[in-house]
Design a protein around this motif. Structure first.
Motif, PDB file in Angstrom:
ATOM      1  N   VAL A 204      27.474  42.895  41.972  1.00 28.54           N
ATOM      2  CA  VAL A 204      28.531  42.381  42.549  1.00 28.54           C
ATOM      3  C   VAL A 204      28.559  40.889  42.205  1.00 28.54           C
ATOM      4  CG1 VAL A 204      29.846  41.937  44.734  1.00 28.54           C
ATOM      5  CG2 VAL A 204      28.995  43.966  44.281  1.00 28.54           C
ATOM      6  N   GLU A 205      29.302  40.139  41.724  1.00 29.39           N
ATOM      7  CA  GLU A 205      29.412  38.618  41.538  1.00 29.39           C
ATOM      8  C   GLU A 205      30.736  38.209  41.838  1.00 29.39           C
ATOM      9  OE1 GLU A 205      30.983  38.649  36.917  1.00 29.39           O
ATOM     10  OE2 GLU A 205      28.894  38.009  37.339  1.00 29.39           O
ATOM     11  N   GLU A 206      30.727  36.874  42.216  1.00 28.72           N
ATOM     12  CA  GLU A 206      31.926  35.949  42.377  1.00 28.72           C
ATOM     13  C   GLU A 206      32.809  35.445  41.325  1.00 28.72           C
ATOM     14  OE1 GLU A 206      30.440  33.191  45.155  1.00 28.72           O
ATOM     15  OE2 GLU A 206      30.627  34.478  46.899  1.00 28.72           O
ATOM     16  N   ARG A 207      33.849  35.797  41.223  1.00 28.88           N
ATOM     17  CA  ARG A 207      34.592  35.091  39.927  1.00 28.88           C
ATOM     18  C   ARG A 207      36.070  35.347  40.430  1.00 28.88           C
ATOM     19  NH1 ARG A 207      34.738  38.944  35.020  1.00 28.88           N
ATOM     20  NH2 ARG A 207      36.514  37.458  34.463  1.00 28.88           N
ATOM     21  N   ASP A 208      36.925  34.241  39.559  1.00 23.32           N
ATOM     22  CA  ASP A 208      38.208  34.564  39.626  1.00 23.32           C
ATOM     23  C   ASP A 208      38.790  35.386  38.894  1.00 23.32           C
ATOM     24  OD1 ASP A 208      38.519  30.856  40.267  1.00 23.32           O
ATOM     25  OD2 ASP A 208      39.216  32.316  41.666  1.00 23.32           O
ATOM     26  N   THR A 209      39.869  36.255  39.448  1.00 21.67           N
ATOM     27  CA  THR A 209      40.611  37.453  38.757  1.00 21.67           C
ATOM     28  C   THR A 209      42.051  37.339  38.932  1.00 21.67           C
ATOM     29  OG1 THR A 209      40.125  38.845  40.658  1.00 21.67           O
ATOM     30  CG2 THR A 209      38.380  38.728  38.701  1.00 21.67           C
ATOM     31  N   PRO A 210      42.620  36.344  38.650  1.00 27.02           N
ATOM     32  CA  PRO A 210      44.150  36.117  38.841  1.00 27.02           C
ATOM     33  C   PRO A 210      44.923  37.227  38.299  1.00 27.02           C
ATOM     34  CG  PRO A 210      43.466  34.358  37.014  1.00 27.02           C
ATOM     35  CD  PRO A 210      42.428  35.151  37.822  1.00 27.02           C
ATOM     36  N   SER A 211      45.870  37.808  39.070  1.00 30.30           N
ATOM     37  CA  SER A 211      46.574  38.993  38.607  1.00 30.30           C
ATOM     38  C   SER A 211      48.232  38.319  38.642  1.00 30.30           C
ATOM     39  CB  SER A 211      46.376  40.111  39.300  1.00 30.30           C
ATOM     40  OG  SER A 211      46.524  40.095  40.521  1.00 30.30           O
ATOM     41  N   ALA A 212      49.057  39.315  38.114  1.00 28.81           N
ATOM     42  CA  ALA A 212      50.480  39.006  38.373  1.00 28.81           C
ATOM     43  C   ALA A 212      50.915  38.744  39.691  1.00 28.81           C
ATOM     44  CB  ALA A 212      51.089  39.874  37.374  1.00 28.81           C
ATOM     45  N   THR A 213      50.331  39.842  40.458  1.00 29.12           N
ATOM     46  CA  THR A 213      50.839  39.844  41.693  1.00 29.12           C
ATOM     47  C   THR A 213      50.084  38.882  42.817  1.00 29.12           C
ATOM     48  OG1 THR A 213      49.257  41.807  42.248  1.00 29.12           O
ATOM     49  CG2 THR A 213      51.608  42.126  41.495  1.00 29.12           C
ATOM     50  N   ALA A 214      48.680  38.709  42.513  1.00 31.52           N
ATOM     51  CA  ALA A 214      47.824  37.756  43.421  1.00 31.52           C
ATOM     52  C   ALA A 214      48.127  36.510  43.182  1.00 31.52           C
ATOM     53  CB  ALA A 214      46.389  38.099  43.212  1.00 31.52           C
ATOM     54  N   GLU A 215      48.782  35.797  41.945  1.00 36.89           N
ATOM     55  CA  GLU A 215      48.891  34.592  41.612  1.00 36.89           C
ATOM     56  C   GLU A 215      50.032  33.771  42.665  1.00 36.89           C
ATOM     57  OE1 GLU A 215      47.887  31.083  39.994  1.00 36.89           O
ATOM     58  OE2 GLU A 215      46.819  32.918  39.947  1.00 36.89           O
ATOM     59  N   PRO A 216      51.172  34.622  42.721  1.00 32.95           N
ATOM     60  CA  PRO A 216      52.077  34.064  43.825  1.00 32.95           C
ATOM     61  C   PRO A 216      51.474  33.785  45.003  1.00 32.95           C
ATOM     62  CG  PRO A 216      53.245  35.467  42.018  1.00 32.95           C
ATOM     63  CD  PRO A 216      51.721  35.594  42.087  1.00 32.95           C
ATOM     64  N   THR A 217      50.892  34.860  45.572  1.00 28.54           N
ATOM     65  CA  THR A 217      50.396  34.880  47.000  1.00 28.54           C
ATOM     66  C   THR A 217      49.301  33.804  47.088  1.00 28.54           C
ATOM     67  OG1 THR A 217      50.701  37.259  47.047  1.00 28.54           O
ATOM     68  CG2 THR A 217      49.388  36.171  48.702  1.00 28.54           C
ATOM     69  N   ARG A 218      48.486  33.564  46.107  1.00 30.30           N
ATOM     70  CA  ARG A 218      47.545  32.529  46.340  1.00 30.30           C
ATOM     71  C   ARG A 218      48.357  31.107  46.406  1.00 30.30           C
ATOM     72  NH1 ARG A 218      43.895  33.811  41.796  1.00 30.30           N
ATOM     73  NH2 ARG A 218      43.652  35.685  43.154  1.00 30.30           N
ATOM     74  N   ARG A 219      48.993  30.819  45.383  1.00 27.89           N
ATOM     75  CA  ARG A 219      49.829  29.627  45.553  1.00 27.89           C
ATOM     76  C   ARG A 219      50.794  29.279  46.750  1.00 27.89           C
ATOM     77  NH1 ARG A 219      52.828  29.456  39.541  1.00 27.89           N
ATOM     78  NH2 ARG A 219      50.812  29.336  38.216  1.00 27.89           N
ATOM     79  N   LEU A 220      51.376  30.479  47.450  1.00 27.27           N
ATOM     80  CA  LEU A 220      51.914  30.285  48.540  1.00 27.27           C
ATOM     81  C   LEU A 220      51.180  29.773  49.680  1.00 27.27           C
ATOM     82  CD1 LEU A 220      54.474  30.645  50.377  1.00 27.27           C
ATOM     83  CD2 LEU A 220      54.004  32.999  50.543  1.00 27.27           C
ATOM     84  N   ARG A 221      49.805  30.572  49.727  1.00 26.98           N
ATOM     85  CA  ARG A 221      48.754  30.259  50.659  1.00 26.98           C
ATOM     86  C   ARG A 221      48.279  28.616  50.637  1.00 26.98           C
ATOM     87  NH1 ARG A 221      44.613  35.543  50.437  1.00 26.98           N
ATOM     88  NH2 ARG A 221      46.418  37.056  51.623  1.00 26.98           N
ATOM     89  N   ALA A 222      48.147  28.421  49.358  1.00 28.63           N
ATOM     90  CA  ALA A 222      47.922  26.772  48.981  1.00 28.63           C
ATOM     91  C   ALA A 222      49.037  25.713  49.521  1.00 28.63           C
ATOM     92  CB  ALA A 222      47.655  26.595  47.420  1.00 28.63           C
ATOM     93  N   VAL A 223      49.929  26.216  49.264  1.00 21.41           N
ATOM     94  CA  VAL A 223      51.234  25.366  49.760  1.00 21.41           C
ATOM     95  C   VAL A 223      51.336  25.280  51.296  1.00 21.41           C
ATOM     96  CG1 VAL A 223      53.737  25.145  49.813  1.00 21.41           C
ATOM     97  CG2 VAL A 223      52.726  25.859  47.897  1.00 21.41           C
ATOM     98  N   ILE A 224      51.095  26.549  51.854  1.00 22.99           N
ATOM     99  CA  ILE A 224      51.404  26.460  53.443  1.00 22.99           C
ATOM    100  C   ILE A 224      50.022  25.780  53.883  1.00 22.99           C
ATOM    101  CG2 ILE A 224      51.047  28.015  55.240  1.00 22.99           C
ATOM    102  CD1 ILE A 224      52.380  30.116  53.764  1.00 22.99           C
ATOM    103  N   GLY A 225      48.669  26.086  53.243  1.00 22.29           N
ATOM    104  CA  GLY A 225      47.784  25.031  53.804  1.00 22.29           C
ATOM    105  C   GLY A 225      47.959  23.600  53.819  1.00 22.29           C
ATOM    106  N   TRP A 226      48.287  22.929  52.632  1.00 19.69           N
ATOM    107  CA  TRP A 226      48.618  21.465  52.437  1.00 19.69           C
ATOM    108  C   TRP A 226      49.689  21.361  53.540  1.00 19.69           C
ATOM    109  CZ3 TRP A 226      45.484  18.525  50.753  1.00 19.69           C
ATOM    110  CH2 TRP A 226      44.626  18.851  49.566  1.00 19.69           C
ATOM    111  N   VAL A 227      50.757  22.109  53.784  1.00 20.11           N
ATOM    112  CA  VAL A 227      51.823  21.779  54.651  1.00 20.11           C
ATOM    113  C   VAL A 227      51.156  21.618  56.110  1.00 20.11           C
ATOM    114  CG1 VAL A 227      53.942  22.506  55.744  1.00 20.11           C
ATOM    115  CG2 VAL A 227      53.656  22.664  53.300  1.00 20.11           C
TER     116      VAL A 227
END
Length: 412
Positions: free
Chosen positions: A4-27
């Protein structure tokens, strides 16, 4: 084998969700910053002034603006001065000089300020002030509500007050609101000047002026003339010379503080720039295969390095027990006693003979560990020999007593 290792695995469905969370956090962070700034502005706008206790322009609970306004309502002109030179110049024959304890002035400066005044009222008390004026000293008499109890006519209609601190009058000093042991007001008419002193820090403050006879006492002290010159002592108007001790800030060069702040800001900027966000945990197959023998040898080296004979003996005994259970037709969950009984039956020896070998106390040193390993190896060899078929008809095995025993062993 997987790891088990840590790594970024962006996917087509996870990327928009991740960006939305980042925007909400900065807001949210921006909203918090704006909220804190607004609260700070409100506090700064409504914060109490830096006026000291009994300041005639102080609007806080400890200020004396209410007293100054009451005097003006009674027709008394109140002049506030924060310079002793201006205050001394404003004093005339029909003026009352009012001040709190002038601890920022020397005795000579206080005497010079009082010299042209016919009436002087001190609204707070200090031990040095009482001693320099020769009016008395602090008293330890109990505090309680008292009335005037003196011959001064201006206090006849004051009523009762509840003083904070009493003073013991010096000989020849008139007292009011107390007795010879302790009084709230001291009056001295020496040198053709009436000097009055009272601890009015609480009595004349905005918060408590309306209680009991506090306001009446203030008018009786300050309202005897048409004008009041109210001097406010401050460190900026002090004639006392003092030296401050050296601090770390005074000993360091002036560029040290800006340099430290710049380094802190640089560190924060670097942390934001180089910081990374880890993605979810992902199970991934390794590109190589690790043989079990390597793991076994590694654990063996660790055990040998630690000189842990009981732990090594337990591992050897568990391995021997599993192999014996498999050769004797027992389940993998067979207990040591069950394995010992089955082995005894297979070897045709009395039951209970092998219990101490498979379930007895573990060895405490290397010699006992070697002996235990040797006996377990002999037991496994003996069971293995009984499990093998005879190599030739009528020829008994080298390790079995007879052909019949070998057949019995095979049947088992």
């Amino acid at each position: 084998m997987t790891v088990v290792e840590e790594r970024d695995t962006p996917s087509a469905t996870a990327e928009p969700t991740r960006r939305l969370r980042a925007v909400i956090g900065w807001v949210i962070i921006a909203a918090l910053v704006v909220g804190v700034a607004w609260v700070g502005i409100q506090i700064a706008a409504t914060a109490p002034s830096d006026r000291r206790s009994l300041d005639p322009e102080g609007r806080g609970d400890s200020g004396a603006l209410a007293l100054a306004e009451i005097l003006r309502d009674q027709g008394v002109e109140v002049e506030v001065h924060r310079s002793r030179a201006e205050a001394r110049a404003a004093i005339d024959d029909d003026t009352t000089l009012v001040m709190t304890n002038p601890y920022t002035l020397s005795d000579e400066a206080v005497a010079e300020l009082m010299d042209p005044a016919d009436r002087v009222v001190f609204l707070s008390v200090g031990a040095h002030l009482l001693d320099s004026l020769g009016l008395g000293d602090y008293s330890s008499a109990p505090l309680s509500e008292v009335d005037a109890q003196c011959s001064a006519g201006e206090f006849a209609r004051v009523g009762t007050i509840e003083p904070d601190r009493l003073m013991t009058p010096a000989p020849g000093v008139e007292w009011c609101f107390g007795d010879d042991e302790g009084a709230a007001v001291l009056i001295d008419d020496a040198d053709g000047r009436r000097t009055s002193i009272v601890d009015g820090t609480r009595l004349f403050s905005n918060a408590y002026l309306a209680e009991n006879g506090n306001a009446a006492l203030a008018l009786a002290l300050l309202g005897q003339t048409d004008r009041v010159v109210w001097y406010v002592p401050s460190l900026g108007d002090s004639d006392l010379e003092g030296t401050s001790e050296d601090t770390l800030g005074t000993l360091t060069p002036p560029w040290v503080t800006p340099a430290i702040i710049l380094l802190m800001l640089s560190g924060i900027a670097a942390a934001l720039w180089r910081g990374r966000r880890f993605g979810p945990l992902v199970a991934e197959t390794l590109p190589v295969t690790v043989r079990a023998s390597e793991t076994m040898h590694g654990r063996a080296r660790l055990t040998a390095k630690a000189a842990d004979a009981p732990h090594a003996a337990l591992a050897i005994r568990d391995g021997a027990q599993r192999r014996l259970a498999r050769r004797l037709g027992l389940t993998a969950r067979a207990t040591p006693d069950e394995v010992a009984d089955a082995a005894s039956d297979r070897l045709r020896i009395p039951r209970g003979t092998l219990q101490s070998l498979l379930a007895g106390p573990l060895p405490a040193d290397d010699a006992a560990l070697v002996e235990l390993a040797r006996r377990l190896a002999e037991l496994e060899d003996a069971v293995e020999q009984t499990h093998r078929p005879a190599r030739a008809a009528g020829a008994p095995s080298a390790h079995s007593p007879s052909t019949t025993e070998a057949e019995d062993t095979r049947d088992r």
